[in-house]
Design a protein around this motif. Structure first.
Motif, PDB file in Angstrom:
ATOM      1  N   LEU A 133       0.877  -1.239  -0.195  1.00 57.18           N
ATOM      2  CA  LEU A 133      -0.137  -0.260   0.150  1.00 57.18           C
ATOM      3  C   LEU A 133       0.687   1.353  -0.222  1.00 57.18           C
ATOM      4  CD1 LEU A 133      -2.868  -1.259   2.521  1.00 57.18           C
ATOM      5  CD2 LEU A 133      -2.787  -1.310   0.472  1.00 57.18           C
ATOM      6  N   PRO A 134       0.316   2.716  -0.130  1.00 55.43           N
ATOM      7  CA  PRO A 134       0.853   3.835  -0.337  1.00 55.43           C
ATOM      8  C   PRO A 134       1.400   3.974   1.032  1.00 55.43           C
ATOM      9  CG  PRO A 134      -0.934   3.913  -1.828  1.00 55.43           C
ATOM     10  CD  PRO A 134      -1.039   2.752  -0.955  1.00 55.43           C
ATOM     11  N   VAL A 135       2.169   4.823   1.333  1.00 54.74           N
ATOM     12  CA  VAL A 135       2.421   5.211   3.086  1.00 54.74           C
ATOM     13  C   VAL A 135       2.503   5.397   3.600  1.00 54.74           C
ATOM     14  CG1 VAL A 135       4.899   6.150   3.912  1.00 54.74           C
ATOM     15  CG2 VAL A 135       5.413   5.063   2.118  1.00 54.74           C
ATOM     16  N   THR A 136       0.893   6.400   3.165  1.00 54.30           N
ATOM     17  CA  THR A 136       0.417   7.194   3.858  1.00 54.30           C
ATOM     18  C   THR A 136      -0.436   6.379   4.604  1.00 54.30           C
ATOM     19  OG1 THR A 136       1.094   9.355   3.469  1.00 54.30           O
ATOM     20  CG2 THR A 136      -1.278   9.388   4.526  1.00 54.30           C
ATOM     21  N   LEU A 137      -1.153   5.758   3.556  1.00 55.23           N
ATOM     22  CA  LEU A 137      -2.009   4.693   4.099  1.00 55.23           C
ATOM     23  C   LEU A 137      -1.675   3.836   4.880  1.00 55.23           C
ATOM     24  CD1 LEU A 137      -5.239   3.847   3.047  1.00 55.23           C
ATOM     25  CD2 LEU A 137      -4.287   2.789   1.736  1.00 55.23           C
ATOM     26  N   SER A 138      -0.666   2.978   3.914  1.00 54.32           N
ATOM     27  CA  SER A 138      -0.078   2.033   5.562  1.00 54.32           C
ATOM     28  C   SER A 138       0.249   2.422   7.049  1.00 54.32           C
ATOM     29  CB  SER A 138       0.834   1.391   4.443  1.00 54.32           C
ATOM     30  OG  SER A 138       1.244   0.723   3.430  1.00 54.32           O
ATOM     31  N   ALA A 139       0.465   3.948   6.867  1.00 52.58           N
ATOM     32  CA  ALA A 139       0.701   4.279   8.425  1.00 52.58           C
ATOM     33  C   ALA A 139      -0.501   4.396   9.255  1.00 52.58           C
ATOM     34  CB  ALA A 139       1.747   6.192   8.363  1.00 52.58           C
ATOM     35  N   SER A 155       7.988  -1.114   7.807  1.00 49.25           N
ATOM     36  CA  SER A 155       8.652  -0.114   7.707  1.00 49.25           C
ATOM     37  C   SER A 155       9.356   0.480   6.568  1.00 49.25           C
ATOM     38  CB  SER A 155       8.449   0.529   8.854  1.00 49.25           C
ATOM     39  OG  SER A 155       9.376   0.337   9.381  1.00 49.25           O
ATOM     40  N   ASP A 156      10.141  -0.427   6.696  1.00 46.69           N
ATOM     41  CA  ASP A 156      12.140  -0.044   6.081  1.00 46.69           C
ATOM     42  C   ASP A 156      11.471  -0.515   4.088  1.00 46.69           C
ATOM     43  OD1 ASP A 156      12.886   0.953   7.640  1.00 46.69           O
ATOM     44  OD2 ASP A 156      14.043  -0.602   8.379  1.00 46.69           O
ATOM     45  N   LEU A 157      10.851  -1.386   3.906  1.00 52.64           N
ATOM     46  CA  LEU A 157      10.733  -1.628   2.945  1.00 52.64           C
ATOM     47  C   LEU A 157       9.871  -1.240   1.733  1.00 52.64           C
ATOM     48  CD1 LEU A 157      10.119  -5.748   3.400  1.00 52.64           C
ATOM     49  CD2 LEU A 157      11.936  -4.012   2.262  1.00 52.64           C
ATOM     50  N   ILE A 158       8.983  -0.174   3.032  1.00 51.13           N
ATOM     51  CA  ILE A 158       8.303   0.747   2.472  1.00 51.13           C
ATOM     52  C   ILE A 158       8.201   1.868   2.119  1.00 51.13           C
ATOM     53  CG2 ILE A 158       5.808  -0.386   2.250  1.00 51.13           C
ATOM     54  CD1 ILE A 158       5.255   0.571   4.797  1.00 51.13           C
ATOM     55  N   GLY A 159       9.387   2.949   3.113  1.00 48.40           N
ATOM     56  CA  GLY A 159       9.992   4.097   2.611  1.00 48.40           C
ATOM     57  C   GLY A 159       9.244   4.596   3.888  1.00 48.40           C
ATOM     58  N   MET A 160       8.761   4.342   5.000  1.00 52.61           N
ATOM     59  CA  MET A 160       8.299   5.096   5.787  1.00 52.61           C
ATOM     60  C   MET A 160       9.366   4.836   7.315  1.00 52.61           C
ATOM     61  SD  MET A 160       4.961   3.001   9.058  1.00 52.61           S
ATOM     62  CE  MET A 160       3.991   3.216   6.945  1.00 52.61           C
ATOM     63  N   THR A 161       9.239   6.113   7.582  1.00 59.03           N
ATOM     64  CA  THR A 161      10.245   5.902   8.874  1.00 59.03           C
ATOM     65  C   THR A 161      10.145   5.612  10.391  1.00 59.03           C
ATOM     66  OG1 THR A 161       9.483   7.912   9.782  1.00 59.03           O
ATOM     67  CG2 THR A 161      10.924   8.552   8.053  1.00 59.03           C
ATOM     68  N   ARG A 162      11.427   4.533  10.845  1.00 62.47           N
ATOM     69  CA  ARG A 162      11.248   3.766  11.718  1.00 62.47           C
ATOM     70  C   ARG A 162      10.610   5.079  12.868  1.00 62.47           C
ATOM     71  NH1 ARG A 162      15.974  -0.160  12.107  1.00 62.47           N
ATOM     72  NH2 ARG A 162      16.130  -1.074  10.661  1.00 62.47           N
ATOM     73  N   ALA A 213       1.485  14.318   8.262  1.00 60.90           N
ATOM     74  CA  ALA A 213       1.745  14.336   8.488  1.00 60.90           C
ATOM     75  C   ALA A 213       3.702  14.442   8.659  1.00 60.90           C
ATOM     76  CB  ALA A 213       1.498  15.723   9.850  1.00 60.90           C
ATOM     77  N   ALA A 214       3.523  12.848   9.359  1.00 63.87           N
ATOM     78  CA  ALA A 214       4.804  12.448   9.469  1.00 63.87           C
ATOM     79  C   ALA A 214       5.023  12.032   8.696  1.00 63.87           C
ATOM     80  CB  ALA A 214       4.735  11.420  10.318  1.00 63.87           C
ATOM     81  N   VAL A 215       4.495  11.377   7.880  1.00 69.40           N
ATOM     82  CA  VAL A 215       4.735  10.888   7.095  1.00 69.40           C
ATOM     83  C   VAL A 215       5.412  12.154   5.362  1.00 69.40           C
ATOM     84  CG1 VAL A 215       4.460   9.297   4.354  1.00 69.40           C
ATOM     85  CG2 VAL A 215       3.305   9.117   6.551  1.00 69.40           C
ATOM     86  N   ALA A 216       4.566  12.683   5.620  1.00 68.34           N
ATOM     87  CA  ALA A 216       5.343  13.972   4.719  1.00 68.34           C
ATOM     88  C   ALA A 216       6.036  14.774   4.705  1.00 68.34           C
ATOM     89  CB  ALA A 216       3.959  14.595   4.580  1.00 68.34           C
ATOM     90  N   ILE A 217       6.803  14.769   6.164  1.00 69.52           N
ATOM     91  CA  ILE A 217       7.747  15.754   6.361  1.00 69.52           C
ATOM     92  C   ILE A 217       9.543  14.836   6.772  1.00 69.52           C
ATOM     93  CG2 ILE A 217       6.679  17.869   7.980  1.00 69.52           C
ATOM     94  CD1 ILE A 217       7.514  16.129  10.352  1.00 69.52           C
ATOM     95  N   ASN A 218       8.718  13.320   6.256  1.00 73.25           N
ATOM     96  CA  ASN A 218       9.665  12.448   6.002  1.00 73.25           C
ATOM     97  C   ASN A 218      10.370  12.416   7.809  1.00 73.25           C
ATOM     98  OD1 ASN A 218      11.248  10.050   5.473  1.00 73.25           O
ATOM     99  ND2 ASN A 218      13.124  11.386   4.759  1.00 73.25           N
TER     100      ASN A 218
END
Length: 464
Positions: free
Chosen positions: A351-357, A389-396, A455-460
């Motif tokens: 799934l997209p990162v924001t939706l995954s979060a 999270s590492d695989l999909i580009g989401m910060t830990r 917001a957390a995803v947007a600012i990495n």
């Protein structure tokens, strides 16, 4: 005749929990048994990502469903005991008159007509305690909020809103929660309690929602007393017995209250310095009760009688904690807990990162029903979610926040959490009525958390 809404049909908590135990037992025949390998992570055992494997099916039998009840009582013994001793401590303090006099003086000085101000103040005080001291550690303080609520014209639910929701949300969103953020940081290899600024903003905003929600409820019942969710529940021993203007503190009251505050300070010091938990806190509660009784001029027989009466008043709420723990007993016996975690976590990878979060919070909310312990869920899920999270580009850091939300906010609703059941029992609020109050509140906080996660995803948000 008015049609009953779905939340009016929630059964008695004991019945509800045993129905869940039966459902969990049936699941052990249907859900494939499986396990992750486990390894030491810091001072705890955590799962090893990618090691899930099936094991021999071990369904539980009919008799095992009933064995789960006493086994759950044993496993939840420490929380059951602190609930009983909290009831004993409060009843004794109330019998001295010091606590009632203190509440009367506070409400008189702030003003009975300034109930909203009191709600905001009390919510943030209890929220601070939840954020710094922990969840179960504050059980004994719940009746104080109920006393205050009844003093300014509220009901039992207003007191529970300030204390139970305040403590619960403070604990859930705390930037320094050692059981969720701390364990998560260890698993993720992040600096301890990093990312505190964003979490602090989320914590303050969440507590503001709790205060606003409770104020709205109070306004509703003041306009229409029949709208109260706790109609028909007795408040004996929790209500003020004199007109508000008659309250004052004598020398004996001040000494008794000083001993109580000294006991609470000792607990705080023990928690932060020596790592105290429920057993040590229960021991201090006993000492506090005995000392307060002696300072108030009671003899040994009077002290014991007051403590036994207080524990007896809360025994129904204490025993239900063991019934709730029986669900975990069944899941462990059937080896299906890890299967549930694996099944819920796997679909998030595509799934997209924001939706995954956002969906991570939902997944953790569901898992929280089966693993209501914050640190327990962290050790079971984060070793899977962090690599994901590492695989999909989401910060830990974002993955830990999603876990914190799903685990913590749903603590307001799950009937499998012993601390929640203990607190609402001390407030004399049945679970079905608490659910009707807390469900919309939990939804508000959950939706707000998605804004913070986006917001957390947007600012990495890092460190990564």
């Amino acid at each position: 005749m008015e049609k009953k809404r779905w939340y009016h049909k929630i059964p008695n908590p004991y019945v509800l929990l045993f129905m869940i135990i039966i459902a969990a037992g049936i699941m052990t025949y249907i859900v494939p048994a499986g396990e992750f390998d486990r390894a030491q992570v810091g001072t705890r055992m955590g799962v090893v990502a990618g090691t899930y494997h099936h094991v021999e099916q071990s369904p539980v039998g009919f008799f095992d469903l009933f064995k789960a009840l006493p086994m759950g009582m044993v496993k939840a013994a420490s929380i059951i005991f602190i609930t009983l001793i909290s009831g004993a401590l409060f009843n004794l303090l109330n019998a001295t008159g010091a606590l009632e006099n203190a509440v009367g003086v506070i409400v008189r000085r702030i003003g009975v007509n300034k109930s909203n101000r009191l709600i905001w103040l009390m919510t943030f005080v209890f929220g601070f305690l939840g954020a710094t001291v922990g969840f179960e550690n504050n059980i004994a303080l719940v009746p104080i909020a109920v006393l205050v609520a009844l003093a300014f014209g509220g009901d039992l639910m207003v007191g529970a809103g300030m204390a139970v929701a305040g403590i619960g949300v403070g604990f859930a969103t705390s930037p320094i929660n050692p059981y969720t953020v701390g364990v998560g940081d260890v698993i993720a290899g992040l600096p301890m309690f990093s990312g505190a600024l964003l979490r602090t903003g989320f914590c303050v905003a969440s507590l503001a929602l709790v205060a606003h929600h409770t104020c709205r409820y109070l306004g509703k019942i003041k306009k229409d007393p029949s709208a109260s969710l706790v109609t028909g529940i007795g408040t004996e021993g929790l209500s003020l017995t004199h007109p508000i203007e008659e309250y004052s503190l004598c020398g004996k009251d001040k000494i008794v209250l000083a001993s109580f505050l000294l006991g609470m300070a000792t607990i705080l010091f023990g928690v932060f310095t020596w790592g105290w938990y429920i057993t040590e806190i229960s021991a201090v509660f006993i000492i506090m009760a005995v000392v307060a009784g002696l300072l108030a001029g009671m003899n040994s027989d009077e002290i014991i009688a007051k403590m036994v009466k207080g524990a007896g008043d809360i025994v129904g709420g204490a025993l239900i904690i063991g019934v709730a723990r029986g669900i975990q007993v069944i899941l462990d016996a059937g080896h299906i807990g890890d299967t549930i975690v694996q099944t819920l976590a796997a679909p998030l990878a595509d799934l997209p990162v924001t939706l995954s979060a956002i969906l991570m919070t939902v997944v953790h909310s569901v898992i929280n029903f089966f693993i209501p312990s914050g640190s327990g869920q962290a050790m079971a899920t984060l070793p899977i979610m962090i690599p994901l999270s590492d695989l999909i580009g989401m910060t830990r850091q974002t993955a830990i926040l999603a876990f914190q939300v799903g685990d913590g906010v749903m603590n307001l609703l799950v009937p499998t959490l012993g601390g929640l059941l203990a607190m609402i029992a001390l407030a004399r609020v049945p679970f079905d009525r608490w659910f009707r109050f807390a469900f919309p509140l939990a939804l508000k906080i959950l939706v707000m958390s998605w804004v913070f996660l986006a917001a957390a995803v947007a600012i990495n948000w890092g460190p990564a």
